[in-house]
Write an enzyme that holds these catalytic residues in place. Sequence first.
Site, PDB file in Angstrom:
ATOM      1  N   CYS A 116     -77.477  77.312  22.798  1.00 44.05           N
ATOM      2  CA  CYS A 116     -78.831  76.778  23.006  1.00 44.05           C
ATOM      3  C   CYS A 116     -79.598  77.925  23.627  1.00 44.05           C
ATOM      4  CB  CYS A 116     -78.851  75.558  23.924  1.00 44.05           C
ATOM      5  SG  CYS A 116     -80.543  75.034  24.268  1.00 44.05           S
ATOM      6  N   CYS A 119     -82.013  76.451  26.637  1.00 44.35           N
ATOM      7  CA  CYS A 119     -81.491  75.893  27.902  1.00 44.35           C
ATOM      8  C   CYS A 119     -79.998  75.634  27.781  1.00 44.35           C
ATOM      9  CB  CYS A 119     -82.273  74.661  28.320  1.00 44.35           C
ATOM     10  SG  CYS A 119     -82.609  73.480  26.997  1.00 44.35           S
ATOM     11  N   SER A 120     -79.582  74.378  27.653  1.00 42.19           N
ATOM     12  CA  SER A 120     -78.151  74.094  27.664  1.00 42.19           C
ATOM     13  C   SER A 120     -77.795  72.931  26.746  1.00 42.19           C
ATOM     14  CB  SER A 120     -77.702  73.783  29.091  1.00 42.19           C
ATOM     15  OG  SER A 120     -78.449  72.672  29.576  1.00 42.19           O
ATOM     16  N   CYS A 121     -78.578  72.719  25.671  1.00 46.90           N
ATOM     17  CA  CYS A 121     -78.286  71.623  24.754  1.00 46.90           C
ATOM     18  C   CYS A 121     -76.886  71.815  24.175  1.00 46.90           C
ATOM     19  CB  CYS A 121     -79.328  71.564  23.637  1.00 46.90           C
ATOM     20  SG  CYS A 121     -80.984  71.253  24.288  1.00 46.90           S
TER      21      CYS A 121
HETATM   22 FE    FE Z   1     -81.062  73.145  25.636  1.00 50.53          FE
END
Ligand code: FE
Length: 215
Positions: A116, A119-121
Site C-alpha cells: 500500500c 498507508c497500510s491497506c
Molecule cells: Fe492504505
Amino acid sequence: MPHDHDHPHDHDDHAPIVEDATPGYYEVMETALRELLIAKGLITAAEIRRQIEVLDSRTPALGAKVVARAWTDPDYRARLLADGRAAVEELGISVYDDTQLIVLENTETMHNLIVCTLCSCYPRPVLGLPPDWYKLKPYRARAVSEPRKVLEEFGTVLPEGMEIRVSDSTSLVRYLVLPRRPEGTAGWSEEALAALVTRDAMIGVVPVTLSQEAA
Ligand code: FE
C-alpha cells in the site's frame, strides 16, 4: 532490574510495564471521538469491543487455509481467482470491512508482490494486522521503484526472466498472493500444506518452501 512483589516468577529479563501518564494527540482524539459516538447513541461500547475481538481473531492461518484449499481443489482455486471475497467467505472467513479481495496467482513466469503505497491497506480479514515493515515508507516506496531489490533483501532471488507485478492496495481493493505450491508436496493433506504457508508468502516477499516448516 528486579522488583518486589509476591508472586514467584522471575521478572529480571524484562522491563516492567509503565503507564504513560500523558496520552498522545491521537489517543486523546480517539477517546474523545469514541465517547462522543457512544454518547450520541451511534455505536455502543459493546459493538466496539466486539469489533476489536473480530480484528484480533484474524491471523495468517486463515489465509494459509485458503491457499492450501486452492492448491488441492482446482474448482475452488478457479472460484478464488474469480471472486476472492466470495471464495474466502465459503470457508467461513467473513470479510467484515466492505472491501474487495483480489487474489493474485504466482506462476512460473509471474511473481506478485503487494504493497500500500499510501498507508497500510492490507487484506486484514484473511491475514490479520500487517507487519510493521509493511507500513513503513522504505517498503511502501521501494516495493514500487525497485521491487527486485526489495525481494532480494527478503532473501528472494527471482530468475532474470521472471516478471514481477506489484499491486497497490487501496481502501476498497485488497490483494492476497496465492503462492506457488512447492515441489515435493504431492499427496500432502490440506493441513500439512497450510502449515507451510507464511504471512510473508501471501504478501509476496518470499516463496513457500519446504524448509520454512523446519525453520
Ligand atoms: Fe492504505
